[in-house]
Design a protein around this motif. Structure first.
Motif, PDB file in Angstrom:
ATOM      1  N   GLN A  66      46.383  40.988  34.964  1.00  0.00           N
ATOM      2  CA  GLN A  66      45.410  39.909  35.180  1.00  0.00           C
ATOM      3  C   GLN A  66      45.080  39.705  36.655  1.00  0.00           C
ATOM      4  O   GLN A  66      43.964  39.308  36.996  1.00  0.00           O
ATOM      5  N   ASN A  67      46.041  39.988  37.540  1.00  0.00           N
ATOM      6  CA  ASN A  67      45.826  39.771  38.972  1.00  0.00           C
ATOM      7  C   ASN A  67      45.617  41.066  39.754  1.00  0.00           C
ATOM      8  O   ASN A  67      45.593  41.052  40.986  1.00  0.00           O
ATOM      9  N   GLU A  68      45.433  42.173  39.038  1.00  0.00           N
ATOM     10  CA  GLU A  68      45.153  43.476  39.650  1.00  0.00           C
ATOM     11  C   GLU A  68      46.181  43.840  40.721  1.00  0.00           C
ATOM     12  O   GLU A  68      45.841  44.333  41.797  1.00  0.00           O
ATOM     13  N   ILE A  69      47.458  43.605  40.419  1.00  0.00           N
ATOM     14  CA  ILE A  69      48.515  43.885  41.387  1.00  0.00           C
ATOM     15  C   ILE A  69      48.594  45.376  41.702  1.00  0.00           C
ATOM     16  O   ILE A  69      48.932  45.768  42.827  1.00  0.00           O
ATOM     17  N   ASP A  70      48.250  46.221  40.737  1.00  0.00           N
ATOM     18  CA  ASP A  70      48.291  47.661  40.992  1.00  0.00           C
ATOM     19  C   ASP A  70      47.340  48.064  42.118  1.00  0.00           C
ATOM     20  O   ASP A  70      47.520  49.114  42.740  1.00  0.00           O
TER      21      ASP A  70
END
Length: 336
Positions: A66-70
């Motif tokens: 959801q937070n595009e941590i990748d």
């Protein structure tokens, strides 16, 4: 590893094989090929309760998606002057490695001010260092030593603690909660050095609130901690603030390259260059934007909230004067 532990790992692996594709992809960035070691971290964080550990891991993977941590390592903090301001007020660095190959992270708990940028930039920076540690530093150390190295050592410098901790409780609780929920059991030992009296007084109150597995990791060392730390690392890996024989340290050492907080230190140069490189790779798809990379802040676990409240109450008791310590930075020890 006992049969019960191995059984729990096997159950976790079977459950993780069933999660949907987006979560499988981000899970690869989490485990970096060391699946069992990763499952063990989450199992430890939930006292080996498979159901709770699986729930924690899936919630963490959803948070990442959801937070595009990748993608966070391709999102530089710009302009460069802002990034330097963040580095100068959020003091952390990699000073070297223990003799067993664990990265040694130095944290300027007392001298960090967190007052040069918005909360979102400090959260972005914190997660970027976590991700760089997990995706670049630890895999490299594992390859070098020929065995899984999935955790680090942290040395917290209490020099310069002030009552201004009260202004930072919210931010530090956010950072601590992010680590507890998404990067559990990543630290082998916390070594706390250059400790003023006020820390000792607050520590007595906070220590009983910590889980036993966390308490076991914390070692409060005399003075700068130099002699004790030299038992587990070479002199060249000592944080700059531990190189004195007595207590106390300075914000900067004589050599900028030795000050592991400095943007000129090799660790920060490599991190900065890595993020710039990843940014260039992604630029064709998505141009770099000004502004911070916003991440949803998790609701702090009940234990975190209680610790923050206790520290705030304890600091108020000591009043305003005479170099009263920024105890929160030291006492907000993550359960990671």
């Amino acid at each position: 590893m006992g049969l019960v532990s191995q059984d729990a790992i096997n159950q976790m692996r079977a459950l993780m094989d069933q999660v949907e594709e987006p979560l499988q992809r981000t899970f690869q960035n989490v485990h970096q090929g060391y699946i069992n070691e990763t499952l063990v971290r989450f199992l430890k964080a939930r006292e080996w309760n498979v159901s709770k550990a699986h729930k924690m891991l899936v919630e963490s993977l959803n948070w990442r998606v959801q937070n595009e941590i990748d993608n966070i390592l391709s999102k530089p903090i710009v302009p460069p002057d802002l990034y330097r301001a963040v580095r100068d007020s959020q003091l952390i660095g990699l000073s070297g490695y223990s003799r067993e190959g664990h990265p040694v992270f130095a944290i300027g708990a007392g001298l960090s001010t967190f007052n040069e940028a918005s909360v979102h930039y400090y959260v972005q920076s914190h997660i970027q260092i976590n991700e760089y540690r997990d995706r670049v530093i630890l895999p490299s150390a594992s390859k070098k030593h020929g065995q899984p190295i999935t955790t680090c050592v942290k040395v917290l410098d209490m020099t310069g603690l002030k009552l201004s901790a009260l202004n930072q409780i919210k931010l530090l609780t956010i950072l601590s909660s992010i680590d507890d929920l998404n990067y559990p059991e990543k630290t082998n030992t916390y070594y706390i050095v250059n400790v003023p009296y006020i820390f000792s007084a607050c520590w007595k109150v906070v220590k009983p609130l910590l889980q036993e597995r966390t308490r076991r990791k914390v070692q409060v060392l005399p003075g700068s901690g130099r002699d004790e730390l030299l038992k587990i690392m070479d002199y060249t890996s000592l944080p700059h603030f531990c190189r004195r024989e007595g207590s106390g340290s300075s914000r900067h050492s004589d050599s900028g390259s030795e000050d592991c907080y400095s943007l000129d230190h090799p660790f920060h140069q490599r991190l900065y260059d890595y993020i710039k490189q990843q940014s260039r790779i992604n630029e064709a798809v998505e141009p770099v934007k000004q502004g911070s990379f916003h991440v949803d802040f998790p609701e702090p676990p009940a234990e975190e909230a209680e610790i923050a409240k206790t520290i705030e109450s304890e600091l108020h008791k000591f009043g305003n004067g005479n170099g009263i310590s920024d105890s929160l930075n030291g006492l907000k020890i993550n359960h990671d």
